[in-house]
Design a protein around this motif. Structure first.
Motif, PDB file in Angstrom:
ATOM      1  N   HIS A 251      35.233  27.800  43.873  1.00  0.00           N
ATOM      2  CA  HIS A 251      35.251  28.098  42.437  1.00  0.00           C
ATOM      3  C   HIS A 251      36.618  28.657  42.066  1.00  0.00           C
ATOM      4  CE1 HIS A 251      31.044  27.301  41.695  1.00  0.00           C
ATOM      5  NE2 HIS A 251      30.730  28.009  42.763  1.00  0.00           N
ATOM      6  N   PHE A 252      37.122  29.578  42.860  1.00  0.00           N
ATOM      7  CA  PHE A 252      38.486  30.078  42.693  1.00  0.00           C
ATOM      8  C   PHE A 252      38.981  30.674  43.999  1.00  0.00           C
ATOM      9  CE2 PHE A 252      36.030  33.830  41.554  1.00  0.00           C
ATOM     10  CZ  PHE A 252      36.740  34.868  42.133  1.00  0.00           C
ATOM     11  N   CYS A 253      40.292  30.913  44.038  1.00  0.00           N
ATOM     12  CA  CYS A 253      40.946  31.399  45.252  1.00  0.00           C
ATOM     13  C   CYS A 253      41.733  32.665  44.929  1.00  0.00           C
ATOM     14  CB  CYS A 253      41.885  30.307  45.767  1.00  0.00           C
ATOM     15  SG  CYS A 253      42.812  30.777  47.234  1.00  0.00           S
TER      16      CYS A 253
ATOM     17  N   VAL B  26      41.295  34.530  50.222  1.00  0.00           N
ATOM     18  CA  VAL B  26      39.840  34.518  50.103  1.00  0.00           C
ATOM     19  C   VAL B  26      39.459  33.442  49.089  1.00  0.00           C
ATOM     20  CG1 VAL B  26      37.852  35.817  49.238  1.00  0.00           C
ATOM     21  CG2 VAL B  26      39.506  36.943  50.679  1.00  0.00           C
ATOM     22  N   VAL B  27      38.437  32.664  49.394  1.00  0.00           N
ATOM     23  CA  VAL B  27      37.940  31.644  48.480  1.00  0.00           C
ATOM     24  C   VAL B  27      36.485  31.934  48.172  1.00  0.00           C
ATOM     25  CG1 VAL B  27      37.334  29.202  48.262  1.00  0.00           C
ATOM     26  CG2 VAL B  27      39.544  29.843  49.173  1.00  0.00           C
ATOM     27  N   VAL B  28      36.133  31.932  46.887  1.00  0.00           N
ATOM     28  CA  VAL B  28      34.751  32.126  46.463  1.00  0.00           C
ATOM     29  C   VAL B  28      34.110  30.751  46.316  1.00  0.00           C
ATOM     30  CG1 VAL B  28      33.252  32.992  44.656  1.00  0.00           C
ATOM     31  CG2 VAL B  28      35.245  34.309  45.326  1.00  0.00           C
ATOM     32  N   LYS B  29      33.120  30.471  47.182  1.00  0.00           N
ATOM     33  CA  LYS B  29      32.403  29.190  47.140  1.00  0.00           C
ATOM     34  C   LYS B  29      31.100  29.302  46.370  1.00  0.00           C
ATOM     35  CE  LYS B  29      32.274  28.861  51.629  1.00  0.00           C
ATOM     36  NZ  LYS B  29      32.057  28.358  52.994  1.00  0.00           N
ATOM     37  N   ASP B  30      30.496  30.499  46.401  1.00  0.00           N
ATOM     38  CA  ASP B  30      29.211  30.731  45.730  1.00  0.00           C
ATOM     39  C   ASP B  30      29.252  32.109  45.110  1.00  0.00           C
ATOM     40  OD1 ASP B  30      26.601  30.709  44.865  1.00  0.00           O
ATOM     41  OD2 ASP B  30      25.749  31.067  46.854  1.00  0.00           O
ATOM     42  N   PHE B  31      29.014  32.194  43.799  1.00  0.00           N
ATOM     43  CA  PHE B  31      29.079  33.481  43.103  1.00  0.00           C
ATOM     44  C   PHE B  31      27.901  34.389  43.415  1.00  0.00           C
ATOM     45  CE2 PHE B  31      31.676  31.052  39.972  1.00  0.00           C
ATOM     46  CZ  PHE B  31      32.824  31.783  40.117  1.00  0.00           C
TER      47      PHE B  31
ATOM     48  N   ALA C 185      37.218  43.279  38.170  1.00  0.00           N
ATOM     49  CA  ALA C 185      36.340  42.123  37.997  1.00  0.00           C
ATOM     50  C   ALA C 185      36.378  41.218  39.228  1.00  0.00           C
ATOM     51  CB  ALA C 185      36.739  41.337  36.749  1.00  0.00           C
ATOM     52  N   VAL C 186      37.570  40.976  39.750  1.00  0.00           N
ATOM     53  CA  VAL C 186      37.707  40.148  40.966  1.00  0.00           C
ATOM     54  C   VAL C 186      37.002  40.816  42.136  1.00  0.00           C
ATOM     55  CG1 VAL C 186      39.374  39.290  42.654  1.00  0.00           C
ATOM     56  CG2 VAL C 186      39.819  39.003  40.234  1.00  0.00           C
ATOM     57  N   GLN C 187      37.149  42.128  42.244  1.00  0.00           N
ATOM     58  CA  GLN C 187      36.500  42.871  43.322  1.00  0.00           C
ATOM     59  C   GLN C 187      34.983  42.735  43.234  1.00  0.00           C
ATOM     60  OE1 GLN C 187      37.559  47.008  43.356  1.00  0.00           O
ATOM     61  NE2 GLN C 187      36.370  47.449  45.181  1.00  0.00           N
ATOM     62  N   GLU C 188      34.405  42.844  42.043  1.00  0.00           N
ATOM     63  CA  GLU C 188      32.957  42.713  41.867  1.00  0.00           C
ATOM     64  C   GLU C 188      32.477  41.308  42.216  1.00  0.00           C
ATOM     65  OE1 GLU C 188      30.523  44.974  41.149  1.00  0.00           O
ATOM     66  OE2 GLU C 188      32.145  46.402  41.484  1.00  0.00           O
TER      67      GLU C 188
ATOM     68  N   TYR D 147      41.371  27.408  40.335  1.00  0.00           N
ATOM     69  CA  TYR D 147      42.048  28.576  39.768  1.00  0.00           C
ATOM     70  C   TYR D 147      42.518  29.501  40.881  1.00  0.00           C
ATOM     71  CZ  TYR D 147      42.924  32.454  36.588  1.00  0.00           C
ATOM     72  OH  TYR D 147      43.513  33.465  35.881  1.00  0.00           O
ATOM     73  N   LEU D 148      43.773  29.955  40.788  1.00  0.00           N
ATOM     74  CA  LEU D 148      44.373  30.816  41.806  1.00  0.00           C
ATOM     75  C   LEU D 148      44.684  32.179  41.197  1.00  0.00           C
ATOM     76  CD1 LEU D 148      45.628  31.112  44.669  1.00  0.00           C
ATOM     77  CD2 LEU D 148      47.761  30.328  43.683  1.00  0.00           C
ATOM     78  N   ILE D 149      44.216  33.237  41.850  1.00  0.00           N
ATOM     79  CA  ILE D 149      44.490  34.612  41.437  1.00  0.00           C
ATOM     80  C   ILE D 149      45.307  35.265  42.544  1.00  0.00           C
ATOM     81  CG2 ILE D 149      43.455  36.852  40.906  1.00  0.00           C
ATOM     82  CD1 ILE D 149      40.949  35.327  40.030  1.00  0.00           C
ATOM     83  N   THR D 150      46.361  35.987  42.161  1.00  0.00           N
ATOM     84  CA  THR D 150      47.155  36.674  43.171  1.00  0.00           C
ATOM     85  C   THR D 150      46.925  38.178  43.062  1.00  0.00           C
ATOM     86  OG1 THR D 150      49.053  36.710  41.686  1.00  0.00           O
ATOM     87  CG2 THR D 150      48.966  34.935  43.289  1.00  0.00           C
ATOM     88  N   VAL D 151      46.886  38.833  44.217  1.00  0.00           N
ATOM     89  CA  VAL D 151      46.762  40.287  44.296  1.00  0.00           C
ATOM     90  C   VAL D 151      47.962  40.806  45.094  1.00  0.00           C
ATOM     91  CG1 VAL D 151      44.248  40.327  44.106  1.00  0.00           C
ATOM     92  CG2 VAL D 151      45.283  40.159  46.341  1.00  0.00           C
TER      93      VAL D 151
END
Length: 130
Positions: A61-63, A122-127, A30-33, A88-92
């Motif tokens: 939006h999230f990091c 990586v930070v998602v600014k725009d989905f 899901a994060v990859q998509e 929101y922070l996601i770790t890989v």
């Protein structure tokens, strides 16, 4: 004599689109998509400098942060910025995999990634498309 030809109107049957196939996704897929869509929409910040700017200006939006980064202060800075601004922070696990997801690689003829550049944040600014 010129007589107009009659054209028979035939109804074309409407073809129903097959229902969308629901694919079971884990969190990594899901994060990859989402990262791929954000990359297409130019809504992705990659690297510490871009990510710190996006997090500090509350555009994120999230990091996504890689666990295996070289500098421990790097992770602490990103975690602190996310905590301060409630992002929101996601770790890989791997930064090479994150770099591949973020488009920091070349693709060969078969579509396999080559020359992958590691990316720790990586930070998602725009989905992009919702």
């Amino acid at each position: 004599e010129n007589t107009p030809m009659e054209v028979e109107e035939t109804e074309t049957p409407e073809v129903e689109a097959p229902p969308p196939v629901k694919v079971e996704m884990d969190e990594a897929t899901a994060v990859q998509e989402v990262i791929k869509q954000a990359l297409c929409a130019d809504g992705l910040a990659r690297g510490l400098h871009e990510c710190a700017k996006a997090l500090d200006s509350r555009q994120a939006h999230f990091c996504v942060l890689a666990k295996d980064n070289d500098e421990p202060q790097y992770g602490k800075l990103v975690e602190a910025l996310c905590a301060t601004h409630n992002i929101y922070l996601i770790t890989v696990p791997e930064k090479k995999k994150l770099g591949e997801w973020a488009g920091l690689c070349k693709l060969d003829a078969e579509g396999n990634p080559r020359k992958v550049v590691a990316c720790s944040c990586v930070v998602v600014k725009d989905f992009g498309a919702e």
